[in-house]
Scaffold this motif. Structure first.
Motif, mmCIF file in Angstrom:
data_model
loop_
_atom_site.group_PDB
_atom_site.id
_atom_site.type_symbol
_atom_site.label_atom_id
_atom_site.label_comp_id
_atom_site.label_asym_id
_atom_site.label_seq_id
_atom_site.Cartn_x
_atom_site.Cartn_y
_atom_site.Cartn_z
ATOM 1 N N VAL A 155 15.963 9.580 0.408
ATOM 2 C CA VAL A 155 14.923 10.362 1.091
ATOM 3 C C VAL A 155 14.003 10.970 0.035
ATOM 4 C CG1 VAL A 155 14.423 12.278 2.647
ATOM 5 C CG2 VAL A 155 16.488 10.899 3.004
ATOM 6 N N SER A 156 12.705 10.733 0.192
ATOM 7 C CA SER A 156 11.714 11.280 -0.745
ATOM 8 C C SER A 156 10.597 11.973 0.017
ATOM 9 C CB SER A 156 11.120 10.167 -1.614
ATOM 10 O OG SER A 156 12.093 9.580 -2.443
ATOM 11 N N ALA A 157 10.019 12.994 -0.619
ATOM 12 C CA ALA A 157 8.843 13.681 -0.076
ATOM 13 C C ALA A 157 7.644 13.317 -0.943
ATOM 14 C CB ALA A 157 9.063 15.186 -0.073
ATOM 15 N N PHE A 158 6.540 12.972 -0.278
ATOM 16 C CA PHE A 158 5.330 12.554 -0.989
ATOM 17 C C PHE A 158 4.153 13.385 -0.504
ATOM 18 C CE2 PHE A 158 1.400 10.068 -0.796
ATOM 19 C CZ PHE A 158 1.234 9.699 -2.122
ATOM 20 N N GLY A 159 3.310 13.818 -1.433
ATOM 21 C CA GLY A 159 2.111 14.558 -1.083
ATOM 22 C C GLY A 159 0.953 14.149 -1.968
ATOM 23 N N SER A 160 -0.251 14.053 -1.392
ATOM 24 C CA SER A 160 -1.411 13.649 -2.187
ATOM 25 C C SER A 160 -2.653 14.411 -1.753
ATOM 26 C CB SER A 160 -1.673 12.141 -2.061
ATOM 27 O OG SER A 160 -2.219 11.827 -0.793
ATOM 28 N N ILE A 161 -3.620 14.469 -2.656
ATOM 29 C CA ILE A 161 -4.932 15.034 -2.369
ATOM 30 C C ILE A 161 -5.972 14.065 -2.923
ATOM 31 C CG2 ILE A 161 -4.838 16.445 -4.474
ATOM 32 C CD1 ILE A 161 -6.629 18.480 -3.017
ATOM 33 N N ALA A 162 -7.024 13.813 -2.139
ATOM 34 C CA ALA A 162 -8.060 12.863 -2.557
ATOM 35 C C ALA A 162 -9.432 13.506 -2.380
ATOM 36 C CB ALA A 162 -7.971 11.580 -1.742
ATOM 37 N N LEU A 163 -10.336 13.181 -3.292
ATOM 38 C CA LEU A 163 -11.704 13.687 -3.248
ATOM 39 C C LEU A 163 -12.667 12.505 -3.251
ATOM 40 C CD1 LEU A 163 -13.881 15.920 -3.428
ATOM 41 C CD2 LEU A 163 -13.634 15.785 -5.939
ATOM 42 N N LYS A 164 -13.417 12.368 -2.163
ATOM 43 C CA LYS A 164 -14.446 11.330 -2.075
ATOM 44 C C LYS A 164 -15.718 11.874 -2.699
ATOM 45 C CE LYS A 164 -16.098 10.247 2.004
ATOM 46 N NZ LYS A 164 -16.199 9.650 3.353
ATOM 47 N N THR A 165 -16.245 11.192 -3.724
ATOM 48 C CA THR A 165 -17.369 11.737 -4.476
ATOM 49 C C THR A 165 -18.726 11.239 -3.988
ATOM 50 O OG1 THR A 165 -17.170 10.022 -6.177
ATOM 51 C CG2 THR A 165 -15.939 12.064 -6.524
ATOM 52 N N TRP B 174 8.869 13.327 -4.802
ATOM 53 C CA TRP B 174 10.126 13.995 -5.154
ATOM 54 C C TRP B 174 11.264 13.355 -4.374
ATOM 55 C CZ3 TRP B 174 12.069 18.931 -2.450
ATOM 56 C CH2 TRP B 174 13.310 19.311 -2.995
ATOM 57 N N ARG B 175 12.220 12.805 -5.101
ATOM 58 C CA ARG B 175 13.393 12.193 -4.462
ATOM 59 C C ARG B 175 14.406 13.290 -4.162
ATOM 60 N NH1 ARG B 175 15.138 7.113 -7.431
ATOM 61 N NH2 ARG B 175 15.560 8.599 -9.084
ATOM 62 N N ILE B 176 14.622 13.542 -2.876
ATOM 63 C CA ILE B 176 15.499 14.631 -2.449
ATOM 64 C C ILE B 176 16.948 14.165 -2.393
ATOM 65 C CG2 ILE B 176 15.933 16.308 -0.608
ATOM 66 C CD1 ILE B 176 12.976 15.789 0.261
ATOM 67 N N ILE B 177 17.165 12.984 -1.834
ATOM 68 C CA ILE B 177 18.505 12.394 -1.704
ATOM 69 C C ILE B 177 18.434 10.965 -2.215
ATOM 70 C CG2 ILE B 177 20.349 11.717 -0.097
ATOM 71 C CD1 ILE B 177 19.267 13.878 1.828
ATOM 72 N N ARG B 178 19.446 10.537 -2.951
ATOM 73 C CA ARG B 178 19.479 9.168 -3.462
ATOM 74 C C ARG B 178 20.623 8.399 -2.833
ATOM 75 N NH1 ARG B 178 18.794 7.296 -9.773
ATOM 76 N NH2 ARG B 178 18.598 5.055 -9.334
ATOM 77 N N GLN B 179 20.318 7.192 -2.373
ATOM 78 C CA GLN B 179 21.364 6.353 -1.787
ATOM 79 C C GLN B 179 22.436 6.062 -2.833
ATOM 80 O OE1 GLN B 179 20.038 2.513 -0.376
ATOM 81 N NE2 GLN B 179 21.981 2.035 0.609
ATOM 82 N N ASN C 65 0.835 -1.205 0.000
ATOM 83 C CA ASN C 65 0.000 0.000 0.000
ATOM 84 C C ASN C 65 0.869 1.254 0.000
ATOM 85 O OD1 ASN C 65 -2.710 -1.131 0.201
ATOM 86 N ND2 ASN C 65 -2.164 -1.761 2.270
ATOM 87 N N LEU C 66 1.864 1.234 0.864
ATOM 88 C CA LEU C 66 2.739 2.395 1.032
ATOM 89 C C LEU C 66 3.545 2.696 -0.221
ATOM 90 C CD1 LEU C 66 4.261 1.734 4.575
ATOM 91 C CD2 LEU C 66 2.814 3.680 3.958
ATOM 92 N N GLN C 67 3.780 3.973 -0.463
ATOM 93 C CA GLN C 67 4.738 4.378 -1.487
ATOM 94 C C GLN C 67 6.138 3.940 -1.056
ATOM 95 O OE1 GLN C 67 4.472 6.092 -4.477
ATOM 96 N NE2 GLN C 67 2.248 6.058 -4.371
ATOM 97 N N SER C 68 6.914 3.438 -1.993
ATOM 98 C CA SER C 68 8.301 3.079 -1.715
ATOM 99 C C SER C 68 9.212 4.256 -2.083
ATOM 100 C CB SER C 68 8.711 1.835 -2.512
ATOM 101 O OG SER C 68 8.925 2.166 -3.883
ATOM 102 N N VAL C 69 10.506 4.105 -1.858
ATOM 103 C CA VAL C 69 11.453 5.165 -2.212
ATOM 104 C C VAL C 69 11.771 5.188 -3.713
ATOM 105 C CG1 VAL C 69 12.575 5.384 0.034
ATOM 106 C CG2 VAL C 69 13.355 3.629 -1.567
ATOM 107 N N GLU C 70 11.226 4.231 -4.462
ATOM 108 C CA GLU C 70 11.476 4.197 -5.904
ATOM 109 C C GLU C 70 10.636 5.254 -6.632
ATOM 110 O OE1 GLU C 70 13.760 2.534 -7.349
ATOM 111 O OE2 GLU C 70 14.322 1.187 -5.712
#
Length: 293
Positions: free
Chosen positions: A133-143, A117-122, A48-53
């Motif tokens: 290190v990655s930053a993730f952001g989302s917006i969802a609309l329940k209809t 957005w991948r900020i730092i790559r191993q 379910n979770l976003q990975s660092v890829e």
């Protein structure tokens, strides 16, 4: 005089050759200083979770998620096989470090969009980074209506998620990540619930063969934020890579396949058979290739 001039020219030519050799060695040494670590996870999701890829630049990743009903619905529902929840979506790599995505779920008729957005790559080498290190952001609309007894505004059905993903390939067979997260809900089911829900997700991958792996993830919700009917999400699965496809077969107590749902609205309980069997399919298409520098 001519003899000294000839000696000087010979010395300059010799030094020029050595300088070129030194520059060549320096260039090779610099190239070896920093080598990015690849294939921390097989795809952009653990389960379910976003990975660092990230999806690579110019690549479109088609996503299909499918979940059957709860196992404990019994023989009447053929242990969940008579029911189904699906999500269709896709991701596109704007650059190798920035991707965007969109999707639509049958569960609660929800639309979602996001970026990562991948900020730092191993990387390895003398100037390496031990983690990605990655930053993730989302917006969802329940209809569908949250509360049919009152007037519902669009803003009432909006949900936002912010997440920092920190992961690393420990060795060739083991990858781990942690994801501190906040989910904001504009409207809650009751006044006892918090609009902001803080949680910490953790995921891991154990490589089994060149093309298969075992994945696990768990999301811990900090206390006193949501109703007691909701549980922490726990998921187990297997990744199978076949060329441009990655199949993820999994078992999870979460019905929803987007952040606001599987983080703050999981109702299934592993202890009494509240488990969904399901799968994710990832298929990549290269739409354009970035120009080589």
């Amino acid at each position: 005089m001519k003899k000294y001039l000839l000696i000087t020219i010979c010395l300059l030519v010799g030094l020029s050759g050595k300088t070129q050799d030194m520059l060549s060695l320096l260039s090779d040494s610099t190239a070896k200083m920093k080598e990015p670590v690849t294939a921390i996870f097989k795809t952009t999701k653990v389960i379910n979770l976003q990975s660092v890829e990230n999806t690579a630049a110019g690549v479109f990743d088609f996503k299909l998620g499918h979940r059957f009903g709860f196992l404990n619905t019994g023989l009447k529902e053929l242990f969940g096989l008579d029911q189904a929840t699906m999500r269709l979506g896709g991701e596109f790599g704007l650059t190798n470090d920035l991707m965007v995505g969109i999707g639509r779920s049958t569960y609660e008729k929800t639309l979602d969009s996001y970026f990562k957005w991948r900020i730092i790559r191993q990387s390895t080498g003398s100037h390496s980074s031990p983690v990605t290190v990655s930053a993730f952001g989302s917006i969802a609309l329940k209809t569908i209506r949250t509360n049919p007894e009152r007037k519902n505004y669009i803003v009432d059905n909006l949900f936002y998620t912010g997440q920092l993903i920190i992961g690393a390939k420990i060795n060739d067979g083991l990858s781990l990540q942690v994801s501190p997260t906040v989910v904001h809900r504009n409207l809650t089911l009751n006044s006892a619930e918090k609009n902001d829900v803080f949680a910490v997700g953790a995921g891991g991958r154990i490589k089994l063969t060149r093309h298969t792996s075992f994945n696990v993830e768990y999301i811990y919700i900090l206390p006193d934020q949501i109703s007691t009917e909701f549980k922490n999400s726990l998921s187990l699965g297997f990744d199978i890579e076949t060329g441009g496809h990655v199949f993820q077969i999994h078992a999870t107590n979460s019905t929803s396949m987007i952040e606001k749902g599987f983080i703050s609205e999981t109702v299934g309980d592993w202890a009494d058979g509240g488990i969904h069997f399901g799968f994710n399919i990832s298929r990549v298409f290269t739409l354009w290739r970035p120009k080589k520098k």
